[in-house]
Design a protein around this motif. Structure first.
Motif, mmCIF file in Angstrom:
data_model
loop_
_atom_site.group_PDB
_atom_site.id
_atom_site.type_symbol
_atom_site.label_atom_id
_atom_site.label_comp_id
_atom_site.label_asym_id
_atom_site.label_seq_id
_atom_site.Cartn_x
_atom_site.Cartn_y
_atom_site.Cartn_z
ATOM 1 N N UNK A 8 3.891 -5.035 1.930
ATOM 2 C CA UNK A 8 4.871 -4.094 1.390
ATOM 3 C C UNK A 8 4.216 -2.748 1.073
ATOM 4 N N UNK A 9 3.024 -2.803 0.493
ATOM 5 C CA UNK A 9 2.317 -1.564 0.156
ATOM 6 C C UNK A 9 1.932 -0.790 1.411
ATOM 7 N N UNK A 10 1.465 -1.512 2.443
ATOM 8 C CA UNK A 10 1.109 -0.864 3.704
ATOM 9 C C UNK A 10 2.329 -0.178 4.314
ATOM 10 N N UNK A 11 3.476 -0.853 4.277
ATOM 11 C CA UNK A 11 4.700 -0.279 4.835
ATOM 12 C C UNK A 11 5.094 1.000 4.108
ATOM 13 N N UNK A 12 4.930 1.010 2.790
ATOM 14 C CA UNK A 12 5.271 2.197 2.013
ATOM 15 C C UNK A 12 4.240 3.311 2.198
ATOM 16 N N UNK A 13 2.969 2.917 2.373
ATOM 17 C CA UNK A 13 1.891 3.910 2.424
ATOM 18 C C UNK A 13 1.718 4.546 3.793
ATOM 19 N N UNK A 14 2.186 3.892 4.849
ATOM 20 C CA UNK A 14 1.882 4.329 6.210
ATOM 21 C C UNK A 14 2.243 5.786 6.450
ATOM 22 N N UNK A 15 3.483 6.158 6.166
ATOM 23 C CA UNK A 15 3.934 7.525 6.462
ATOM 24 C C UNK A 15 3.218 8.555 5.591
ATOM 25 N N UNK A 16 3.203 8.418 4.249
ATOM 26 C CA UNK A 16 2.521 9.453 3.455
ATOM 27 C C UNK A 16 1.031 9.574 3.729
#
Length: 218
Positions: A8-16
């Motif tokens: 979940x963290x990777x999914x949220x962090x990918x774009x920023x």
């Protein structure tokens, strides 16, 4: 961090994370072209396409590792090539080329701060919570890159800025540090004081202060 939380963290962090790192480098390229150096332009590095700037270790592996083990989230992209001697006024223009990257991170941090504000205005919206999580990571990674790159250590942007601003004699002495700059940075990142790396002691209060500054604006 368990596996589900990590995904979940990777999914949220990918774009920023991806854009914080790659737009920082693209900004250097745009500034260099503006001041007369076409090196990055000729190599196709003046682009907002992250694929042109991704470094497998600095852009992917290192951010994933820091997300997994904790600590300060950071990374890097492939450096945009800049031939400072090709700038119209090399010493003066070096300041603006070097400053362009941190300024890009400043703008992105403010953008993500604005996204938090927007999400909080619509708390019942399905996308509000994930947007807040993504935006918080966006503010943090851009704060880290801004502060880290402004350290007055060549070849970091802060070192280039210092060389541009110092008198010629002092600038020449500082420039001689550049071949050893990354070694010094790595040592700062791994040598601990009181159980915490020296680099964390330097960056953490500055990053925290900058994040608080963004929060006060929004």
């Amino acid at each position: 961090m368990n596996f589900d939380a990590l995904i979940q963290t990777i999914a949220l962090a990918a774009i920023p994370v991806l854009f914080a790192i790659t737009l920082h480098e693209a900004a250097h390229g745009y500034a260099a072209r503006h001041f007369g150096d076409l090196t990055a332009y000729q190599q196709g590095r003046i682009s907002l396409n992250p694929l042109h700037h991704i470094d497998p270790v600095g852009t992917i592996l290192l951010p994933l590792l820091t997300l997994f083990v904790g600590g300060i989230l950071f990374g890097w992209a492939k450096p945009v090539p800049v031939n400072f001697s090709a700038l119209r006024r090399p010493k003066q223009d070096m300041l603006w080329v070097a400053l362009a990257g941190p300024l890009a991170n400043l703008v992105m941090a403010l953008f993500w701060g604005g996204m938090i504000k927007v999400a909080l205005m619509f708390p019942e919206n399905y996308f509000a919570e994930p947007l807040i999580g993504m935006a918080q990571i966006g503010v943090t990674i851009n704060a880290v890159l801004l502060v880290l790159n402004l350290l007055p250590l060549p070849p970091l942007d802060g070192g280039r800025i210092a060389i541009s601003l110092l008198p010629h004699r002092q600038a020449f002495q500082l420039a001689k540090v550049e071949p050893y700059g990354m070694v010094i940075l790595i040592l700062l990142a791994v040598v601990p004081i009181g159980g915490q790396p020296i680099l964390s002691w330097i960056l953490s209060p500055l990053v925290t202060s900058f994040i608080q500054f963004v929060e006060t604006i929004f």
